[in-house]
Design a protein around this motif. Sequence first.
Motif, PDB file in Angstrom:
ATOM      1  N   UNK A 152       0.836  -1.204   0.000  1.00  0.00           N
ATOM      2  CA  UNK A 152       0.000   0.000   0.000  1.00  0.00           C
ATOM      3  C   UNK A 152       0.871   1.255   0.000  1.00  0.00           C
ATOM      4  N   UNK A 153       1.899   1.274   0.871  1.00  0.00           N
ATOM      5  CA  UNK A 153       2.745   2.454   1.004  1.00  0.00           C
ATOM      6  C   UNK A 153       3.496   2.768  -0.285  1.00  0.00           C
ATOM      7  N   UNK A 154       3.819   1.730  -1.067  1.00  0.00           N
ATOM      8  CA  UNK A 154       4.589   1.957  -2.291  1.00  0.00           C
ATOM      9  C   UNK A 154       3.776   2.647  -3.377  1.00  0.00           C
ATOM     10  N   UNK A 155       2.449   2.613  -3.276  1.00  0.00           N
ATOM     11  CA  UNK A 155       1.603   3.197  -4.331  1.00  0.00           C
ATOM     12  C   UNK A 155       0.677   4.303  -3.826  1.00  0.00           C
ATOM     13  N   UNK A 156       0.573   4.466  -2.501  1.00  0.00           N
ATOM     14  CA  UNK A 156      -0.356   5.449  -1.938  1.00  0.00           C
ATOM     15  C   UNK A 156       0.130   6.877  -2.160  1.00  0.00           C
ATOM     16  N   UNK A 157      -0.812   7.799  -2.276  1.00  0.00           N
ATOM     17  CA  UNK A 157      -0.460   9.220  -2.328  1.00  0.00           C
ATOM     18  C   UNK A 157      -0.113   9.690  -0.924  1.00  0.00           C
ATOM     19  N   UNK A 158       0.477  10.872  -0.834  1.00  0.00           N
ATOM     20  CA  UNK A 158       0.829  11.390   0.487  1.00  0.00           C
ATOM     21  C   UNK A 158      -0.419  11.569   1.345  1.00  0.00           C
ATOM     22  N   UNK A 159      -1.524  11.929   0.697  1.00  0.00           N
ATOM     23  CA  UNK A 159      -2.783  12.106   1.426  1.00  0.00           C
ATOM     24  C   UNK A 159      -3.276  10.775   1.966  1.00  0.00           C
ATOM     25  N   UNK A 160      -3.204   9.729   1.140  1.00  0.00           N
ATOM     26  CA  UNK A 160      -3.662   8.399   1.563  1.00  0.00           C
ATOM     27  C   UNK A 160      -2.785   7.837   2.672  1.00  0.00           C
ATOM     28  N   UNK A 161      -1.477   8.047   2.558  1.00  0.00           N
ATOM     29  CA  UNK A 161      -0.568   7.535   3.574  1.00  0.00           C
ATOM     30  C   UNK A 161      -0.761   8.272   4.899  1.00  0.00           C
ATOM     31  N   UNK A 162      -0.977   9.578   4.809  1.00  0.00           N
ATOM     32  CA  UNK A 162      -1.219  10.361   6.020  1.00  0.00           C
ATOM     33  C   UNK A 162      -2.505   9.904   6.703  1.00  0.00           C
ATOM     34  N   UNK A 163      -3.521   9.633   5.909  1.00  0.00           N
ATOM     35  CA  UNK A 163      -4.788   9.168   6.473  1.00  0.00           C
ATOM     36  C   UNK A 163      -4.628   7.803   7.120  1.00  0.00           C
ATOM     37  N   UNK A 164      -3.888   6.919   6.481  1.00  0.00           N
ATOM     38  CA  UNK A 164      -3.657   5.584   7.019  1.00  0.00           C
ATOM     39  C   UNK A 164      -2.912   5.640   8.350  1.00  0.00           C
ATOM     40  N   UNK A 165      -1.952   6.577   8.456  1.00  0.00           N
ATOM     41  CA  UNK A 165      -1.156   6.711   9.677  1.00  0.00           C
ATOM     42  C   UNK A 165      -1.812   7.612  10.708  1.00  0.00           C
ATOM     43  N   UNK A 166      -2.892   8.283  10.278  1.00  0.00           N
ATOM     44  CA  UNK A 166      -3.612   9.210  11.157  1.00  0.00           C
ATOM     45  C   UNK A 166      -2.705  10.356  11.616  1.00  0.00           C
ATOM     46  N   UNK A 167      -1.989  10.926  10.648  1.00  0.00           N
ATOM     47  CA  UNK A 167      -1.119  12.075  10.900  1.00  0.00           C
ATOM     48  C   UNK A 167      -1.330  13.085   9.776  1.00  0.00           C
ATOM     49  N   UNK A 168      -0.657  14.224   9.862  1.00  0.00           N
ATOM     50  CA  UNK A 168      -0.748  15.231   8.813  1.00  0.00           C
ATOM     51  C   UNK A 168       0.193  14.884   7.659  1.00  0.00           C
TER      52      UNK A 168
END
Length: 287
Positions: free
Chosen positions: A35-51
């Motif tokens: 997931x992390x290799x293809x996610x956008x910065x917005x998607x990764x931030x949402x997944x990690x629950x951070x900005x």
Amino acid sequence: MNIEIDIVSRINEVYPELKGTEKKVANAIIDDLEFASSASITELAAQAEVSEASVTRFSKTLGCRNIRELKMKIAKSLAIGQRFIYEKPDESGIGGIYESAKNMIHKNRNAISDDVLNQVCDVIIGSRQVLSVGMGGGSTIMAQELQYRLFRLGFVVTAYNDGLLSRMVASTIDKNDVFVVMSVSGFTREVTEAASIAKQYGAKVIAITNPDSELAEISDFTLPILTEETDYIYKPSASRYAMMVAIDILAYRLAVIQKQRSRDKLRRIKINLDNHRSGGDRQPLGD
């Protein structure tokens, strides 16, 4: 040469020093690298629950210029195979090691044909010397094993496991010599190049290797080994057992083709070993 550290190793290395939000990003990435290799910065931030800013800071902490470079490094880590990243349970324990060896030997039971084996033996018997080459791991040990098997039978044989030295030795041999090369994969460049040099100067090249490999294609004769690796990366590769059995088959056939000579050489070894040690006459010949 630009050597770059694997990004998963880098994350594990810096993890104890990361801030709280950065640790959340690290956890999100390690938990799902694909997931992390293809996610956008917005998607990764949402997944990690951070900005998104926390994701950017995390990328720079790892030495990446931006999130894009981080994703590229994650993709490279995935390319080596997930078995080196995610651990799968193995319930076989100690017994599984024995089973792996047994299964590998059984898989190779009919891999070597009598016709090819006899041709290889004829070439070795008619040679001036045998040069045994293997590098990297199991092949290094097996190159020495071939030396230990054949000198007992009266053959002049030397083992090499250094890439540069193997090239040098291959450059000095001629049509009266035999060059035996070992590689489980058959694609180790140092081995294939040395084999090519030896063949260029007229030596017969015998490979103990994967029959569908570059090394097999280069060689005059191939004693094939069939391999099968599991995803449980902690268990030592069982392929070296197949290589060892191939060497035993070759040594046995060479011994029985020249029984009188073999018996004389082995008897001399036995006499001198028994004069040197105690323990009865059923001890192995120097193993």
